[in-house]
Design an enzyme around this catalytic site. Structure first.
Site, PDB file in Angstrom:
ATOM      1  N   ASP A 139      14.938  45.731  35.922  1.00 35.50           N
ATOM      2  CA  ASP A 139      16.286  45.629  35.364  1.00 35.50           C
ATOM      3  C   ASP A 139      17.162  46.582  36.176  1.00 35.50           C
ATOM      4  OD1 ASP A 139      18.635  46.083  33.880  1.00 35.50           O
ATOM      5  OD2 ASP A 139      17.594  45.815  31.968  1.00 35.50           O
ATOM      6  N   ILE A 140      18.207  46.075  36.788  1.00 37.51           N
ATOM      7  CA  ILE A 140      19.008  46.898  37.708  1.00 37.51           C
ATOM      8  C   ILE A 140      19.711  48.052  36.978  1.00 37.51           C
ATOM      9  CG2 ILE A 140      21.192  45.601  37.663  1.00 37.51           C
ATOM     10  CD1 ILE A 140      21.073  45.881  40.827  1.00 37.51           C
TER      11      ILE A 140
ATOM     12  N   ASN B 283      32.538  38.638  38.321  1.00 31.07           N
ATOM     13  CA  ASN B 283      33.372  37.455  38.539  1.00 31.07           C
ATOM     14  C   ASN B 283      34.768  37.918  38.972  1.00 31.07           C
ATOM     15  OD1 ASN B 283      34.984  37.946  36.144  1.00 31.07           O
ATOM     16  ND2 ASN B 283      33.214  37.238  34.970  1.00 31.07           N
TER      17      ASN B 283
ATOM     18  N   GLY C 276      24.946  37.802  31.875  1.00 30.49           N
ATOM     19  CA  GLY C 276      23.926  38.151  32.867  1.00 30.49           C
ATOM     20  C   GLY C 276      23.944  39.619  33.250  1.00 30.49           C
ATOM     21  N   VAL C 277      23.785  39.852  34.537  1.00 26.89           N
ATOM     22  CA  VAL C 277      23.681  41.221  35.021  1.00 26.89           C
ATOM     23  C   VAL C 277      24.997  41.984  34.805  1.00 26.89           C
ATOM     24  CG1 VAL C 277      24.216  40.680  37.446  1.00 26.89           C
ATOM     25  CG2 VAL C 277      22.740  42.604  36.913  1.00 26.89           C
ATOM     26  N   ASP C 278      26.109  41.292  34.918  1.00 24.72           N
ATOM     27  CA  ASP C 278      27.435  41.883  34.694  1.00 24.72           C
ATOM     28  C   ASP C 278      27.529  42.445  33.268  1.00 24.72           C
ATOM     29  OD1 ASP C 278      30.086  42.490  35.143  1.00 24.72           O
ATOM     30  OD2 ASP C 278      30.800  40.424  35.132  1.00 24.72           O
TER      31      ASP C 278
ATOM     32  N   SER D 169      24.730  35.528  42.473  1.00 22.79           N
ATOM     33  CA  SER D 169      25.066  34.085  42.365  1.00 22.79           C
ATOM     34  C   SER D 169      23.920  33.181  41.930  1.00 22.79           C
ATOM     35  CB  SER D 169      25.650  33.529  43.682  1.00 22.79           C
ATOM     36  OG  SER D 169      26.983  33.919  43.849  1.00 22.79           O
ATOM     37  N   THR D 170      22.724  33.717  41.744  1.00 22.80           N
ATOM     38  CA  THR D 170      21.587  32.830  41.456  1.00 22.80           C
ATOM     39  C   THR D 170      21.336  32.613  39.962  1.00 22.80           C
ATOM     40  OG1 THR D 170      19.963  34.618  41.557  1.00 22.80           O
ATOM     41  CG2 THR D 170      20.439  33.464  43.615  1.00 22.80           C
ATOM     42  N   GLY D 171      22.216  33.143  39.116  1.00 19.30           N
ATOM     43  CA  GLY D 171      22.101  32.909  37.676  1.00 19.30           C
ATOM     44  C   GLY D 171      23.123  31.869  37.250  1.00 19.30           C
TER      45      GLY D 171
HETATM   46  P1  ADP Z   1      25.860  35.121  38.828  1.00 15.95           P
HETATM   47  O1  ADP Z   1      27.011  34.729  37.950  1.00 15.95           O
HETATM   48  O2  ADP Z   1      26.297  35.830  40.089  1.00 15.95           O
HETATM   49  O3  ADP Z   1      24.906  34.004  39.071  1.00 15.95           O
HETATM   50  P2  ADP Z   1      24.061  36.275  36.821  1.00 15.95           P
HETATM   51  O4  ADP Z   1      24.114  37.612  36.194  1.00 15.95           O
HETATM   52  O5  ADP Z   1      24.206  35.081  35.954  1.00 15.95           O
HETATM   53  O6  ADP Z   1      25.137  36.297  38.000  1.00 15.95           O
HETATM   54  O7  ADP Z   1      22.690  36.124  37.595  1.00 15.95           O
HETATM   55  C1  ADP Z   1      22.402  36.761  38.804  1.00 15.95           C
HETATM   56  C2  ADP Z   1      20.952  37.166  38.830  1.00 15.95           C
HETATM   57  O8  ADP Z   1      20.804  38.360  38.082  1.00 15.95           O
HETATM   58  C3  ADP Z   1      20.029  36.135  38.189  1.00 15.95           C
HETATM   59  O9  ADP Z   1      18.995  35.841  39.120  1.00 15.95           O
HETATM   60  C4  ADP Z   1      19.486  36.848  36.943  1.00 15.95           C
HETATM   61  O10 ADP Z   1      18.129  36.522  36.739  1.00 15.95           O
HETATM   62  C5  ADP Z   1      19.623  38.297  37.322  1.00 15.95           C
HETATM   63  N1  ADP Z   1      19.764  39.275  36.237  1.00 15.95           N
HETATM   64  C6  ADP Z   1      20.213  39.117  34.976  1.00 15.95           C
HETATM   65  N2  ADP Z   1      20.192  40.288  34.303  1.00 15.95           N
HETATM   66  C7  ADP Z   1      19.701  41.227  35.169  1.00 15.95           C
HETATM   67  C8  ADP Z   1      19.409  42.621  35.087  1.00 15.95           C
HETATM   68  N3  ADP Z   1      19.629  43.327  33.980  1.00 15.95           N
HETATM   69  N4  ADP Z   1      18.913  43.242  36.199  1.00 15.95           N
HETATM   70  C9  ADP Z   1      18.702  42.560  37.348  1.00 15.95           C
HETATM   71  N5  ADP Z   1      18.950  41.251  37.480  1.00 15.95           N
HETATM   72  C10 ADP Z   1      19.439  40.584  36.411  1.00 15.95           C
END
Ligand code: ADP
Length: 175
Positions: free
Chosen positions: A15-16, A29, A37-39, A122-124
């Site tokens: 988890d980042i 975004n 997601g990660v944001d 971008s992969t989520g």
């Molecule tokens: P985007 O809109 O750029 O696709 P997302 O957050 O939806 O961003 O997804 C980007 C990547 O981050 C995905 O591969 C997802 O699995 C991953 N992700 C989601 N939460 C976390 C986290 N807490 N730490 C690291 N990676 C994450």
């Protein structure tokens, strides 16, 4: 562990928001006002300090990067970059993804950041296929490190088993 010139590169599942590198990168975004997601995870754990700075910045075009402090997170900075929405840029997706990584690393160099962690931008929700994305990641990293010294450590923090495996296999043949 991989090495390119003087930079140590790690790829692992995690988890980042747990990273204590100088900077972590946010897959933001265009509004920079938070999302899923990660944001969402970064803003939730980092607290309002990050959002207040993002509001002042006032948004970010796709492929560019902006920097804030990291609030309650263990890192010092968050670099917010906006990757492409797959299928929405008339074939320029690859270039925009490249720029997101390239400009994040250039901003890190400007701020004398020695260690940085990336999610898989971008992969989520944005739908970029992981097998294609990882090639762009490696190219951008090599291009920046070829021309610039100063970044000692880059971590790629993958949230899913699948993404981790795809990264590991491609990094194995690239470094
Ligand atoms: P985007 O809109 O750029 O696709 P997302 O957050 O939806 O961003 O997804 C980007 C990547 O981050 C995905 O591969 C997802 O699995 C991953 N992700 C989601 N939460 C976390 C986290 N807490 N730490 C690291 N990676 C994450």
């Amino acid at each position: 562990m991989y090495k390119f010139k003087n930079t140590v590169i790690n790829v692992f599942k995690g988890d980042i928001t747990d990273e204590n590198t100088d900077a972590i990168v946010n897959a933001a975004n265009n509004t920079l006002l938070g999302g899923g997601g990660v944001d969402g995870a970064i803003h939730k754990k980092g607290g309002r300090v990050i959002l207040e700075q993002c509001k002042k910045i006032g948004g970010c075009p796709t492929g560019e990067a902006r920097i804030t402090t990291a609030g309650d997170l263990a890192s010092k900075y968050v670099i917010h970059t906006v990757g492409p929405i797959y299928g929405s840029h008339r074939g320029d997706e690859e270039n925009f993804l490249y720029l997101a990584y390239f400009n994040s690393l250039k901003l890190a160099l400007e701020y004398n950041i020695k260690s940085i962690s990336f999610p898989s931008i971008s992969t989520g929700a944005f739908g970029y296929p992981i097998e294609e994305a990882v090639k762009v990641v490696v190219k951008a990293v090599k291009d920046v490190l070829e021309e610039n010294e100063g970044i000692e450590n880059i971590n790629f923090v993958l949230y899913s088993d699948k993404n981790f495996e795809v990264y590991r296999d491609y990094f194995d043949i690239s470094f």
